[in-house]
Design an enzyme around this catalytic site. Sequence first.
Site, mmCIF file in Angstrom:
data_model
loop_
_atom_site.group_PDB
_atom_site.id
_atom_site.type_symbol
_atom_site.label_atom_id
_atom_site.label_comp_id
_atom_site.label_asym_id
_atom_site.label_seq_id
_atom_site.Cartn_x
_atom_site.Cartn_y
_atom_site.Cartn_z
ATOM 1 N N HIS A 59 0.843 -1.208 0.000
ATOM 2 C CA HIS A 59 0.000 0.000 0.000
ATOM 3 C C HIS A 59 0.868 1.243 0.000
ATOM 4 O O HIS A 59 0.979 1.914 1.027
ATOM 5 C CB HIS A 59 -0.899 -0.004 1.230
ATOM 6 N N PHE A 60 1.433 1.650 -0.939
ATOM 7 C CA PHE A 60 1.601 1.136 -2.301
ATOM 8 C C PHE A 60 3.093 0.987 -2.520
ATOM 9 O O PHE A 60 3.840 1.856 -2.084
ATOM 10 C CB PHE A 60 0.980 2.096 -3.308
#
EC number: 4.2.1.59
Length: 155
Positions: A59-60
């Site tokens: 993420h991410f």
Amino acid sequence: MITTEGTRSLETLDIEKLLSILPHRYPFLLIDRIVEIDGEQEAIGIKNITINEPHFVGHFPAKPVMPGVLILEAMAQTAGAISLLRLGNKQTNLVYLMTVDNAKFRKPVIPGDQLKIHVRLLKKRSGMRRFSCIAEVKGVRVAEAEIAAMILEKE
């Protein structure tokens, strides 16, 4: 917000005290300390955001951002810690998040940030608590929500 003016007696909770109050452990303990507590009315919690946290793997990968739901959980843990602190025998109770209302995520929280979580008690009725929560980074609001929680005895 809490101020240090006047004759208030402000408490703090370091990580050892938090671990004695909250049931959460790595990787789900999302506050590092509480730097100010004013009774059960208000508190300020701190979460230092590091790249080593497991949620940043996905993420991410190219641009790590703390998931909003984890910011909400940090708010809930801050509110839960001050609620349990006032109960005396903290080991026999748990705080369960019941509702999240009016949640807004205004800016991303990234590794290297220090999340400052302000919680203020809005309503207290038997085992229920309702809090207004604001999360800031460097004095800029990044998230806000109202949360309700229920305090129950462990079974």
